[in-house]
Design a protein around this motif. Sequence first.
Motif, PDB file in Angstrom:
ATOM      1  N   UNK A 178       0.838  -1.197   0.000  1.00  8.55           N
ATOM      2  CA  UNK A 178       0.000   0.000   0.000  1.00  8.55           C
ATOM      3  C   UNK A 178       0.870   1.242   0.000  1.00  8.55           C
ATOM      4  N   UNK A 179       0.346   2.326  -0.564  1.00  5.41           N
ATOM      5  CA  UNK A 179       1.099   3.591  -0.613  1.00  5.41           C
ATOM      6  C   UNK A 179       0.302   4.727   0.025  1.00  5.41           C
ATOM      7  N   UNK A 180       1.055   5.697   0.513  1.00  5.73           N
ATOM      8  CA  UNK A 180       0.488   6.938   1.059  1.00  5.73           C
ATOM      9  C   UNK A 180       1.421   8.080   0.678  1.00  5.73           C
ATOM     10  N   UNK A 181       0.860   9.267   0.607  1.00  6.19           N
ATOM     11  CA  UNK A 181       1.662  10.493   0.483  1.00  6.19           C
ATOM     12  C   UNK A 181       1.648  11.203   1.814  1.00  6.19           C
ATOM     13  N   UNK A 182       2.813  11.701   2.219  1.00  7.28           N
ATOM     14  CA  UNK A 182       2.901  12.548   3.404  1.00  7.28           C
ATOM     15  C   UNK A 182       3.812  13.718   3.036  1.00  7.28           C
ATOM     16  N   UNK A 183       3.283  14.929   3.068  1.00 10.50           N
ATOM     17  CA  UNK A 183       4.052  16.066   2.582  1.00 10.50           C
ATOM     18  C   UNK A 183       4.413  15.837   1.126  1.00 10.50           C
ATOM     19  N   UNK A 184       5.706  16.023   0.795  1.00  8.02           N
ATOM     20  CA  UNK A 184       6.159  15.797  -0.581  1.00  8.02           C
ATOM     21  C   UNK A 184       6.676  14.368  -0.782  1.00  8.02           C
ATOM     22  N   UNK A 185       6.624  13.565   0.281  1.00  9.83           N
ATOM     23  CA  UNK A 185       7.199  12.228   0.203  1.00  9.83           C
ATOM     24  C   UNK A 185       6.160  11.153  -0.042  1.00  9.83           C
ATOM     25  N   UNK A 186       6.647  10.006  -0.477  1.00 12.37           N
ATOM     26  CA  UNK A 186       5.756   8.865  -0.692  1.00 12.37           C
ATOM     27  C   UNK A 186       6.232   7.689   0.146  1.00 12.37           C
ATOM     28  N   UNK A 187       5.265   6.951   0.642  1.00 15.59           N
ATOM     29  CA  UNK A 187       5.552   5.827   1.528  1.00 15.59           C
ATOM     30  C   UNK A 187       4.938   4.577   0.904  1.00 15.59           C
ATOM     31  N   UNK A 188       5.717   3.500   0.909  1.00 18.67           N
ATOM     32  CA  UNK A 188       5.198   2.206   0.447  1.00 18.67           C
ATOM     33  C   UNK A 188       5.420   1.201   1.555  1.00 18.67           C
ATOM     34  N   UNK A 189       4.353   0.546   2.006  1.00 18.85           N
ATOM     35  CA  UNK A 189       4.480  -0.549   2.955  1.00 18.85           C
ATOM     36  C   UNK A 189       4.352  -1.856   2.183  1.00 18.85           C
ATOM     37  N   UNK A 190       5.285  -2.789   2.452  1.00 21.09           N
ATOM     38  CA  UNK A 190       5.264  -4.090   1.762  1.00 21.09           C
ATOM     39  C   UNK A 190       5.470  -5.175   2.814  1.00 21.09           C
ATOM     40  N   UNK A 191       4.509  -6.064   2.915  1.00 23.04           N
ATOM     41  CA  UNK A 191       4.416  -6.982   4.046  1.00 23.04           C
ATOM     42  C   UNK A 191       5.478  -8.088   4.144  1.00 23.04           C
ATOM     43  N   UNK A 192       5.799  -8.816   3.052  1.00 21.97           N
ATOM     44  CA  UNK A 192       6.618 -10.023   3.230  1.00 21.97           C
ATOM     45  C   UNK A 192       7.994  -9.738   3.829  1.00 21.97           C
TER      46      UNK A 192
END
Length: 259
Positions: A202-216
């Motif tokens: 899953x992805x999210x934007x926070x400020x100008x940055x992007x975050x990707x969470x990947x489970x395995x």
Amino acid sequence: MPEADRPQPITQVFRLHLQSMPVRVTVWNEFRHERTDPTVAAHYPHGIHEALAAPLRRESDLVVGTATLEQPEHGLSEAALAATDVLIWWGHKAHAEVSDVVVARVRQRVLEGMGLIVLHSGHYSKIFKALMGDTCSLRWRVATDKERLWNLLPSHPIAAGIGECIELPREEMYGEPFGIPTPDELIFISWFTGGEVFRSGATWRRGHGRIFYFRPGHETFPTYHHPQIQRVILNARSEEHTSELQSRLHLVCRLLLEK
Ligand code: ZN
């Protein structure tokens, strides 16, 4: 025609474009299990950070470094972060030992535009919780389940080249409800042989940055040696850095070069 005036083959143009703007990746790992658990050490003799860094180092358009908890400032000084476009984070049993000062610094860099890829048990890291503003809790079971990660967005750059699913023969189970804000994009959903499902990419934007969470990536299984898992992380480092246009340009160049 003189050599210098000859038109360059188009693949060379793509290669030069990629090399002209390398993505600077830092792989951060708490690096504890590998030094105390023989099973983990057998899968990751040089640490999970080195296993994650190795396939990235094969890419000519990346500059890859590593950092660990025990280094001064956890290897994440102001200067180190200023020289990082994408930070990859693996932590599990030492979340509480990560300095609040460093967490605040990483969070600020994300807001300024640094990409952040949080892996597996990093869901409970201070930095992920700070950026999500939620519990980040989940159901889990120590298991040897088969995990199938269904690709929900095949046209998404992070899912490029993955096909309809990734199958991992053995993994720890994570299940819903996952205490996260609704993702901007849900790219993978996992199914386990126990019947549970989980929002695993899953992805999210926070400020100008992007975050990707990947489970395995449970430490007692060789998950980070799996080629499709490596591919997703490789895709994500491009997607999570700089602008959307630039990351798509990167992706197109790499795909064309692979043909
Ligand atoms: Zn785990």
